[in-house]
Design an enzyme around this catalytic site. Sequence first.
Site, PDB file in Angstrom:
ATOM      1  N   GLU A 161       0.800  -1.231   0.000  1.00 41.36           N
ATOM      2  CA  GLU A 161       0.000   0.000   0.000  1.00 41.36           C
ATOM      3  C   GLU A 161       0.832   1.280   0.000  1.00 41.36           C
ATOM      4  O   GLU A 161       0.665   2.149   0.852  1.00 41.36           O
ATOM      5  CB  GLU A 161      -0.970  -0.021   1.188  1.00 41.36           C
ATOM      6  CG  GLU A 161      -1.917  -1.214   1.148  1.00 41.36           C
ATOM      7  CD  GLU A 161      -2.835  -1.317   2.355  1.00 41.36           C
ATOM      8  OE1 GLU A 161      -2.778  -0.426   3.234  1.00 41.36           O
ATOM      9  OE2 GLU A 161      -3.592  -2.298   2.431  1.00 41.36           O
ATOM     10  N   GLU A 268      -6.312 -10.333  -1.886  1.00 48.43           N
ATOM     11  CA  GLU A 268      -7.125 -10.171  -0.672  1.00 48.43           C
ATOM     12  C   GLU A 268      -8.602 -10.042  -1.027  1.00 48.43           C
ATOM     13  O   GLU A 268      -9.322  -9.233  -0.453  1.00 48.43           O
ATOM     14  CB  GLU A 268      -6.670  -8.945   0.116  1.00 48.43           C
ATOM     15  CG  GLU A 268      -5.213  -8.959   0.520  1.00 48.43           C
ATOM     16  CD  GLU A 268      -4.799  -7.770   1.381  1.00 48.43           C
ATOM     17  OE1 GLU A 268      -5.693  -7.097   1.954  1.00 48.43           O
ATOM     18  OE2 GLU A 268      -3.589  -7.512   1.493  1.00 48.43           O
TER      19      GLU A 268
END
Length: 362
Positions: A161, A268
């Site tokens: 991220e 995910e």
Amino acid sequence: MRADPPRLNRRAFLAAPIALTACDRFAAAEPTTNALASPLKDIVPAPFGATGMTWQIDQPDWVEQVLRHCSQLTPEWEQKMERTLGPGFAYDFEPSDRVVAFARDNGLRVHGHTVIWYSQGAEVFNDDLPRARFAAEYDRYISTFVGRYKGRMAGWDVVNEPVAEDGGGLRDCHWSRALGMEGYMVRAFEQAQLADPDAVLFLNEYNLENIPRKGATFLRLAERLLKLGAPIGGIGTQSHLNIEIPAGQITTFMRDAASLGLPIHISELDFPMQRDGGRMPDLRSTAERRAQQAARAGELAEAFMALPERQRYAFTTWGLRDSDSWLVRAEGKNRPDESALLLDAWGRANPAYHAVAAAFTR
């Protein structure tokens, strides 16, 4: 205990009819049976994975379902820095060791998550730490952590991220302030490669399909890091899907991502029925939400299926059954009625399961 349904041929598999439309061909996927879902690892054209935690590996029903459906496991929390790194740069890898050992003992390959994340580590790697010490401890942590599992991990989320929330640039964080915005990332990949040279090293991010601007920024970052010599071996798209995004948006991102030629990890996946706060009351019916889920999950699976085989690293859901999801748990979103995964709490197929199966078996 309910007997398992007979194993079905991949190409013949469809537990429910799928009504196709010109715009959203997966939107009408509906289950018609209460039987346990056919194993996902037999349907997905790549390793199928889910997440696992230490408390789950003590639950026989969870173990049964994971071994039924999965060929890969990602530690959900045990490898995050908040668990592995303590005051004074003390390391504790015991929970991580336990999840990795469970996976390996049961024939599952393991995907490491995560080495460097903007969200964690600032208590120890703080702005008061001298830069030389910061860099030395940064290298030592990566080499110690990744090297501990040398040869035992299929891949690692090395940098997690790094893109700003709105996609307008990169995140400022303790790592970038000490080592440079791109420097901390290049350094992390270099140290990880030295520690585990055979593992596939990933740049991992979320909202890439949901926010086109963020997807474009992420892909530009990957290209830039490769030009700087970072040994990136793959890209991970978390795929926490907003089920209300327009049809075709997922396909566009996946096509653009594939142009880099790297393996792609759906890392995910989930697809919440409930909106996050801050909007008007949600008046959609359950049927409408289920149709949206099936449409978006089916589109993602179809886009993944369209990748060259060498670029299909794995297809991973964040939790296996609805009851395993971080969205349901009190420490997560605390939504006990959420249903955001392919399987319900009993291991039966949710509507999105049938859409994914249709995409992978047609």
